[in-house]
Design an enzyme around this catalytic site. Structure first.
Site, PDB file in Angstrom:
ATOM      1  N   CYS A  46     -36.314 -60.940  12.912  1.00 40.66           N
ATOM      2  CA  CYS A  46     -37.169 -59.667  11.604  1.00 40.66           C
ATOM      3  C   CYS A  46     -36.466 -59.507  10.648  1.00 40.66           C
ATOM      4  O   CYS A  46     -34.794 -59.364  10.228  1.00 40.66           O
ATOM      5  CB  CYS A  46     -35.416 -58.553  12.582  1.00 40.66           C
ATOM      6  SG  CYS A  46     -36.009 -58.400  14.714  1.00 40.66           S
TER       7      CYS A  46
ATOM      8  N   ARG B   8     -38.957 -74.069   6.228  1.00 41.36           N
ATOM      9  CA  ARG B   8     -39.188 -74.709   5.132  1.00 41.36           C
ATOM     10  C   ARG B   8     -40.639 -73.769   4.105  1.00 41.36           C
ATOM     11  O   ARG B   8     -40.109 -73.151   2.973  1.00 41.36           O
ATOM     12  CB  ARG B   8     -40.615 -76.025   4.818  1.00 41.36           C
ATOM     13  CG  ARG B   8     -39.629 -77.037   5.800  1.00 41.36           C
ATOM     14  CD  ARG B   8     -39.794 -78.520   5.364  1.00 41.36           C
ATOM     15  NE  ARG B   8     -40.014 -78.978   3.405  1.00 41.36           N
ATOM     16  CZ  ARG B   8     -41.095 -78.925   2.751  1.00 41.36           C
ATOM     17  NH1 ARG B   8     -42.562 -78.426   3.808  1.00 41.36           N
ATOM     18  NH2 ARG B   8     -41.077 -79.101   1.938  1.00 41.36           N
TER      19      ARG B   8
END
Ligand code: LLP
Length: 421
Positions: A346, A314
């Site tokens: 990443c 979210r």
């Protein structure tokens, strides 16, 4: 009010210390409180008590079968949007006549599934869907009870990705065309009109957009009845927001929402159905994570957690705020310091919060993201080949793992290498 509170300096879920669960299941994990789920469900049944009603929990917000069983046993119906969610409702022991089927893209296969086991109603979202459902029902010798979802062209005043009631959104049929679409529905074999459906968006923090939509639904009910249709149910969708930031003003309460429904639609004598997800599940869950490193950057400190955007998407997806609490209560005079709270994935988007004031934390400390019960676990993925994290349910002083962390073996076994490779 929820049941995640500090006791003797330790954050608890009901009577269980979150650190105890962490020691037993490892981090990160989701933890849900039965008392909070029960309370939030009851707020809606109380709010609607003056009218015949059914509260259908929006499974999409939190779909663990144990949670569905808890709510189903309390009497909740379920709002499903896929064959998978429909199967979850059945697995939780919910009676098919309490399941409503929403969604813009129901397939013939999903329609068949629901007609085979039973369904309270399909909330039909388009004319092609209506014709397809008629064909499936006829082929099976069944009658499909339907409402038609109308799009009232109302601004829900919420995040654009979760607003659904404007004419540019993909949902429902324009309310201006409802009369002709209901006429076609009535002429098609295999369908039985039972009511009207509307849902204008999620995380609404004001009542006014609901009021606008519900007044239009009231008017449409009269018009359709005058045209000879039987309208006995009004499905009003979900969408009532929750206070994500404790410092902000709180959204309206279910009781006020119920009073609005009574005022705008009560005179019609219909059975009221609502489909709340977030208000029942949101503050019933936390995500507990451990600090892996504190990294001192050039102009800021990063709190690197073992939870990431794949576990709770979210913040990166909607820029959503989740309060973060240290699991060990800070001493009263502790001075907070700003951290950028990030995960190990990443990409820079894997950021939960920027410059968030927290007490000084060190590697190994636990933190809890509040309001993570809704659209948390259900939106998780295995991005970066990070296993889906466990879900834990607490009741009083007991807790149980209700979805275990998969092993790497299970994950790897899902992939197959073709023999010709
Ligand atoms: N009914 C329908 C037809 C819906 O589309 C939704 C939510 C609900 C009920 C439940 O709405 P609620 O009471 O939970 O607001 N992933 C987003 C939220 C997407 C909501 C989608 N539809 C988020 O994390 O904010």
């Amino acid at each position: 009010m929820d049941h995640f509170q500090y006791r003797n300096g330790a954050l608890h879920a009901e009577d269980v210390a979150l650190s105890e669960i962490a020691a037993s299941v490892g981090t990160p994990f989701y933890c849900y409180s039965t008392a909070t789920l029960t309370r939030h469900y009851s707020l809606f049944t109380e709010a609607l008590s003056p009218m015949p009603h059914l509260v259908c929990f929006a499974i999409k917000s939190l779909s663990n079968v144990a949670v569905l069983k808890l709510l189903g046993d309390l009497g909740a119906g379920m709002d499903v949007v896929s064959g998978g969610e429909y199967r979850r409702a059945l697995a939780a022991g919910v009676s098919p006549d309490k399941i409503v089927f929403s969604g813009v893209g129901k397939t013939a296969e999903e329609m068949r599934l629901a007609l085979t086991h039973g369904i309270r109603q399909f909330n039909v979202e388009s004319e092609p869907e209506m014709r397809a459902l008629s064909a499936v029902a006829v082929e099976m010798g069944k009658i499909a009870p339907i409402t038609i979802r109308v799009n009232p062209d109302v601004d829900a005043k919420t995040h654009e990705k979760i607003a659904t009631g404007k004419k540019e959104n993909k949902f429902g049929i324009p309310i201006s065309r409802a009369v002709e679409v209901y006429a076609e529905a009535a002429s098609l074999p295999g369908l039985q009109i039972v009511g009207i459906d509307v849902h204008i968006g999620s995380q609404l923090t004001e009542l006014e957009p609901f009021e606008q939509a519900y007044k239009k639904v009231a008017e449409l009910t009269e018009t359709l009845r005058a045209a000879g249709h039987t309208i006995t149910r009004l499905d009003l969708g979900g969408g009532l927001g929750i206070p994500y930031e404790r410092s902000n003003t709180a959204p309206p309460l279910p009781l006020e929402y119920g009073a609005l429904i009574q005022r705008t639609l009560g005179h019609l004598g219909c059975e009221i159905e609502i489909e709340p997800g977030r208000l029942i599940s949101g503050n019933s869950g936390v995500l507990v994570s451990k600090v892996i490193y504190v990294k001192n950057g050039e102009d800021r400190d990063f709190l690197i957690l073992d939870a990431a955007m794949n576990d709770l998407v979210r913040p990166s997806m909607y820029g959503a705020h989740h309060d973060i609490l240290p699991v060990v209560e800070p001493a009263p005079a502790t001075e907070a310091q700003p951290y950028d709270v990030v995960g190990p994935v990443c990409e820079t988007g894997d950021t939960f919060a920027k410059a968030r004031d927290l007490p000084p934390l060190v590697a190994g400390d636990l933190v809890a993201f509040r309001s993570a019960g809704a659209y948390g676990a259900v939106m998780a993925s295995e991005y970066n080949s990070r296993p889906l994290i466990p879900e834990v349910l607490v009741r009083g002083d007991q807790f149980a793992v209700i979805r275990a962390r998969p092993s790497y073996e299970e994950i790897l076994n899902r992939d197959t290498i073709p023999e010709w490779l």
